[in-house]
Motif scaffolding. Structure first.
Motif, PDB file in Angstrom:
ATOM      1  N   THR A 211       0.811  -1.216   0.000  1.00 45.65           N
ATOM      2  CA  THR A 211       0.000   0.000   0.000  1.00 45.65           C
ATOM      3  C   THR A 211       0.845   1.266   0.000  1.00 45.65           C
ATOM      4  N   LYS A 212       1.864   1.316   0.833  1.00 45.74           N
ATOM      5  CA  LYS A 212       2.649   2.546   0.958  1.00 45.74           C
ATOM      6  C   LYS A 212       3.784   2.634  -0.050  1.00 45.74           C
ATOM      7  N   LEU A 213       4.477   1.512  -0.305  1.00 50.11           N
ATOM      8  CA  LEU A 213       5.576   1.551  -1.261  1.00 50.11           C
ATOM      9  C   LEU A 213       5.148   1.194  -2.674  1.00 50.11           C
ATOM     10  N   GLY A 214       3.937   0.647  -2.829  1.00 49.40           N
ATOM     11  CA  GLY A 214       3.424   0.337  -4.160  1.00 49.40           C
ATOM     12  C   GLY A 214       3.997  -0.918  -4.790  1.00 49.40           C
ATOM     13  N   MET A 215       4.587  -1.796  -3.981  1.00 50.54           N
ATOM     14  CA  MET A 215       5.117  -3.050  -4.516  1.00 50.54           C
ATOM     15  C   MET A 215       3.982  -4.043  -4.712  1.00 50.54           C
TER      16      MET A 215
ATOM     17  N   LEU B  95       6.705 -15.219   2.155  1.00 51.86           N
ATOM     18  CA  LEU B  95       6.017 -14.031   1.663  1.00 51.86           C
ATOM     19  C   LEU B  95       7.027 -13.141   0.953  1.00 51.86           C
ATOM     20  N   THR B  96       6.807 -12.916  -0.349  1.00 50.94           N
ATOM     21  CA  THR B  96       7.710 -12.055  -1.099  1.00 50.94           C
ATOM     22  C   THR B  96       6.933 -10.961  -1.818  1.00 50.94           C
ATOM     23  N   VAL B  97       7.606  -9.824  -1.963  1.00 49.85           N
ATOM     24  CA  VAL B  97       7.072  -8.687  -2.710  1.00 49.85           C
ATOM     25  C   VAL B  97       8.177  -8.185  -3.636  1.00 49.85           C
ATOM     26  N   GLY B  98       7.808  -7.301  -4.552  1.00 47.37           N
ATOM     27  CA  GLY B  98       8.821  -6.710  -5.418  1.00 47.37           C
ATOM     28  C   GLY B  98       8.276  -5.496  -6.121  1.00 47.37           C
ATOM     29  N   PRO B  99       9.188  -4.687  -6.645  1.00 45.77           N
ATOM     30  CA  PRO B  99       8.770  -3.502  -7.373  1.00 45.77           C
ATOM     31  C   PRO B  99       8.006  -3.875  -8.652  1.00 45.77           C
ATOM     32  N   VAL B 100       6.938  -3.161  -8.921  1.00 43.19           N
ATOM     33  CA  VAL B 100       6.168  -3.372 -10.144  1.00 43.19           C
ATOM     34  C   VAL B 100       7.095  -3.119 -11.331  1.00 43.19           C
TER      35      VAL B 100
END
Length: 140
Positions: free
Chosen positions: A23-27, A44-49
């Motif tokens: 939500t805040k970093l937009g990943m 749990l993984t996330v990454g930059p769009v």
């Protein structure tokens, strides 16, 4: 040769971290898998769009018996003091990215400043991990 594909940050609460990073970093979420056979371990993984070849693991700090209680306390203490590693986010416009992130609720410890290598600002995630938001320029 090799490439770096995944890195990890320690987080106190995976759900809180997931909310912050998306939500805040937009990943975007890359993987969110809970493995019952491993004591409900959550990967749990996330990454930059748009940067599909990189993922950040939002890793819960393992409790005993995986880590000794003293080690868990040390990791939590380092996080609280900002003593863990730093993730560097590169942008073409540090001031605009800073303003966007502030509008999303990111609290910065350092506002954008001109440095020898570019324009740079600093913030931390809810667990205490350090981030640098950097607009790189040519070094004179």
């Amino acid at each position: 040769m090799f490439r770096i594909a995944t890195t990890q940050v320690w987080v106190h609460d995976q759900d809180e971290a997931l909310e912050f990073y998306t939500t805040k970093l937009g990943m975007e979420v890359r993987e969110d898998v809970t493995m019952a056979e491993m004591g409900n371990f959550r990967w749990l993984t996330v990454g930059p769009v748009g940067q599909d070849d990189l993922a950040i693991v939002l890793m819960a700090i393992p409790e005993p018996p995986m880590f000794e209680a003293a080690m868990v306390d040390q990791i939590k203490d380092l996080l609280a003091k900002g003593g863990t590693s730093t993730l560097f986010l590169v942008t073409d416009d540090c001031q605009a990215a800073y303003e966007d992130l502030v509008a999303r609720g990111v609290e910065f410890q350092e506002t954008p400043e001109v440095r020898p290598y570019g324009i740079d600002a600093g913030f931390r995630d809810p667990s205490g991990n350090n981030f640098r938001l950097t607009q790189v320029t040519a070094i004179a």
